[in-house]
Design a protein around this motif. Structure first.
Motif, PDB file in Angstrom:
ATOM      1  N   ALA A  90       8.214   4.733   2.750  1.00  0.00           N
ATOM      2  CA  ALA A  90       8.693   4.450   1.544  1.00  0.00           C
ATOM      3  C   ALA A  90      10.112   3.959   1.417  1.00  0.00           C
ATOM      4  CB  ALA A  90       8.778   5.989   0.232  1.00  0.00           C
ATOM      5  N   THR A  91      11.012   4.465   2.103  1.00  0.00           N
ATOM      6  CA  THR A  91      12.771   3.694   2.074  1.00  0.00           C
ATOM      7  C   THR A  91      12.441   2.118   2.452  1.00  0.00           C
ATOM      8  OG1 THR A  91      13.627   6.174   1.689  1.00  0.00           O
ATOM      9  CG2 THR A  91      14.931   3.507   2.876  1.00  0.00           C
TER      10      THR A  91
ATOM     11  N   ALA B 115       9.694   8.562  -3.424  1.00  0.00           N
ATOM     12  CA  ALA B 115      11.518   9.392  -2.478  1.00  0.00           C
ATOM     13  C   ALA B 115      11.563  10.884  -3.755  1.00  0.00           C
ATOM     14  CB  ALA B 115      12.420   8.427  -3.061  1.00  0.00           C
ATOM     15  N   ILE B 116      11.528  10.640  -4.798  1.00  0.00           N
ATOM     16  CA  ILE B 116      11.600  12.375  -5.492  1.00  0.00           C
ATOM     17  C   ILE B 116      10.636  13.166  -4.627  1.00  0.00           C
ATOM     18  CG2 ILE B 116      11.816  13.914  -7.317  1.00  0.00           C
ATOM     19  CD1 ILE B 116      12.292  11.401  -8.916  1.00  0.00           C
ATOM     20  N   GLN B 117       9.298  12.744  -4.663  1.00  0.00           N
ATOM     21  CA  GLN B 117       8.554  13.509  -4.324  1.00  0.00           C
ATOM     22  C   GLN B 117       8.817  14.168  -2.834  1.00  0.00           C
ATOM     23  OE1 GLN B 117       4.572  11.336  -4.526  1.00  0.00           O
ATOM     24  NE2 GLN B 117       3.725  13.199  -3.463  1.00  0.00           N
TER      25      GLN B 117
ATOM     26  N   LYS C 129      10.990  -0.697  -7.875  1.00  0.00           N
ATOM     27  CA  LYS C 129      11.523   0.175  -7.536  1.00  0.00           C
ATOM     28  C   LYS C 129      11.059   1.846  -8.268  1.00  0.00           C
ATOM     29  CE  LYS C 129      16.297  -0.982  -9.162  1.00  0.00           C
ATOM     30  NZ  LYS C 129      16.732  -1.359  -9.809  1.00  0.00           N
ATOM     31  N   LYS C 130      10.385   1.435  -9.441  1.00  0.00           N
ATOM     32  CA  LYS C 130       9.767   3.055 -10.241  1.00  0.00           C
ATOM     33  C   LYS C 130       9.214   3.639  -9.290  1.00  0.00           C
ATOM     34  CE  LYS C 130      10.404   1.620 -15.074  1.00  0.00           C
ATOM     35  NZ  LYS C 130       9.285   0.844 -16.225  1.00  0.00           N
TER      36      LYS C 130
ATOM     37  N   GLU D  62       1.323  -1.331  -0.114  1.00  0.00           N
ATOM     38  CA  GLU D  62      -0.165   0.071   0.014  1.00  0.00           C
ATOM     39  C   GLU D  62       1.100   1.142   0.282  1.00  0.00           C
ATOM     40  OE1 GLU D  62      -3.316   2.395   2.904  1.00  0.00           O
ATOM     41  OE2 GLU D  62      -2.476  -0.063   3.403  1.00  0.00           O
ATOM     42  N   VAL D  63       2.155   1.349   1.134  1.00  0.00           N
ATOM     43  CA  VAL D  63       2.412   2.118   0.657  1.00  0.00           C
ATOM     44  C   VAL D  63       3.085   2.309  -0.535  1.00  0.00           C
ATOM     45  CG1 VAL D  63       5.114   3.424   1.663  1.00  0.00           C
ATOM     46  CG2 VAL D  63       3.593   2.092   2.997  1.00  0.00           C
ATOM     47  N   LEU D  64       3.894   1.456  -1.055  1.00  0.00           N
ATOM     48  CA  LEU D  64       4.339   2.464  -2.459  1.00  0.00           C
ATOM     49  C   LEU D  64       3.430   2.424  -3.756  1.00  0.00           C
ATOM     50  CD1 LEU D  64       7.630  -0.766  -2.885  1.00  0.00           C
ATOM     51  CD2 LEU D  64       7.547   1.976  -2.081  1.00  0.00           C
TER      52      LEU D  64
END
Length: 375
Positions: free
Chosen positions: A50-51, A29-31, A22-23, A8-10
């Motif tokens: 997310a990490t 991560a960028i957001q 990965k995508k 759910e997180v990703l």
């Protein structure tokens, strides 16, 4: 705040490929990168969340454990500990570092995981280890001690963990100049990869220790007596400090996490601090009432009074005969199961027929209200 499911997180499905995972992580991560959201605590937490999800789902072993056991399956596994997911960034930190303003965040967030140029690796804790043990139901309720045997890396006695023979020491890797990484360009991005000469350590050993082959550690079997407290439930873990792998460069050893699996009991089940069992009684015992003797989980025999007219499936509560915890004990619930004879003697059949006539039984029984079936 309860942890969210990693998928759910990703925002990916359970059958998502590694590339999709990965995508999805890179997008989040960028957001939510703190350099793009200065002072935004919520963005920082989403970045870490997310990490953590990526660190588990990108690793086949951890992902399999999570899919089968949930969060309990990945707690204490070798790799990143809670709140420390720097290893998950090794494929991304240098990409972020070249996107303008992202450099240095990994040192800030994860305790200086990068190496300073020209000078060896940072001190880090040894790897945590996991050990699974299965214990009988009774031992889980009342506690026990279990001797376990496992292998762990211990500091090499010959080189004292340095990996170098005869005090020859280490020197800065000439290929990466101590950074542990080499860079190459791929279009818009500058991508860093592990240095092939030093394996990412930032240094090389010219004269490896002959005992450990330059690793600085030796694999050894260890025996350990583990105390399992009473009341432990299946899936719980016990943390044993400093019994994991030795640190590869002088840091503290990791921890050992013992995960408990409880073997089912033949007669008893557990719910929180309460125990449940089923006891058979005959039709006359149920109709007339009686006294029976029941064995408890800890081996005692207690006398139980069966009230006249008890119905099949009804339960009787015996206080303080359940699971002990914190100076108190739960209850034992006894479920009475009326055993209907499958074969009757001639005299027994005569008595049953006489009972049927005496009670005025007929072939048109009225339905029983559902409320009377509860309990």
């Amino acid at each position: 705040m309860a942890k969210r499911d990693y998928y759910e997180v990703l925002g990916v499905e359970k059958n998502a490929s590694k590339d999709d995972i990965k995508k999805a992580y890179r997008k989040l991560a960028i957001q939510y990168h703190p350099d793009k959201n200065p002072g935004n605590r919520e963005a920082e937490e989403k970045f870490k969340e997310a990490t953590e999800a990526y660190e588990i789902l990108s690793d086949d072993q951890k992902k399999a454990a999570y899919d089968q056991f949930g969060f309990a399956g990945v707690e204490g596994m070798s790799g990143a500990s809670h709140g420390d997911f720097s290893q998950a960034f090794r494929g991304f930190e240098d990409i972020f570092g070249d996107l303008g303003g992202f450099g240095g965040i990994f040192d800030t967030f994860f305790g200086g995981g990068r190496r300073a140029g020209g000078g060896g690796s940072s001190v880090r804790q040894g790897a945590n280890l996991r050990y699974d043990v299965e214990i009988p139901f009774k031992d889980a309720v009342f506690g026990t001690k279990v001797e376990i045997q496992y292998s762990r890396n211990e500091t090499c006695p010959a080189c004292h963990g340095s990996g170098a023979a005869g005090g020859s020491g280490k020197k800065v890797c000439p290929t990466c100049q101590g950074s542990g990484q080499v860079r190459h360009s791929q279009g818009f991005f500058s991508v860093a990869s592990t240095c092939p000469s030093c394996g990412g350590e930032g240094y090389i050993i010219e004269h490896p220790c002959k005992v450990c082959g330059g690793s600085g550690a030796q694999k050894k079997r260890q025996k350990l007596m583990v105390t399992i407290p009473g009341g432990v439930e299946s899936g719980r873990r016990l943390a044993i400090s400093r019994q994991g792998d030795a640190s590869p460069n002088g840091g503290p050893p990791g921890d050992l996490y013992v995960f408990i699996r409880v073997r089912p009991h033949e007669y008893f089940e557990r719910q929180d601090l309460d125990l449940y069992c089923a006891v058979p009684i005959s039709v006359p015992q149920a109709a007339l009432g009686s006294e029976i003797h029941v064995s408890t989980l800890d081996g005692k025999t207690i006398k139980i009074k069966v009230p006249p007219g008890i119905q099949n499936g009804k339960m009787l509560r015996i206080r303080d005969e359940g699971v002990p915890s914190g100076g108190r004990r739960g209850s034992l619930f006894i479920k009475f199961m009326i055993q209907i004879p499958t074969k009757l003697s001639k005299r027994g059949r005569e008595l049953m027929e006489e009972l049927s006539r005496a009670e005025g039984e007929n072939d048109s029984p009225k339905p029983i209200p559902l409320s009377e079936l509860s309990g």
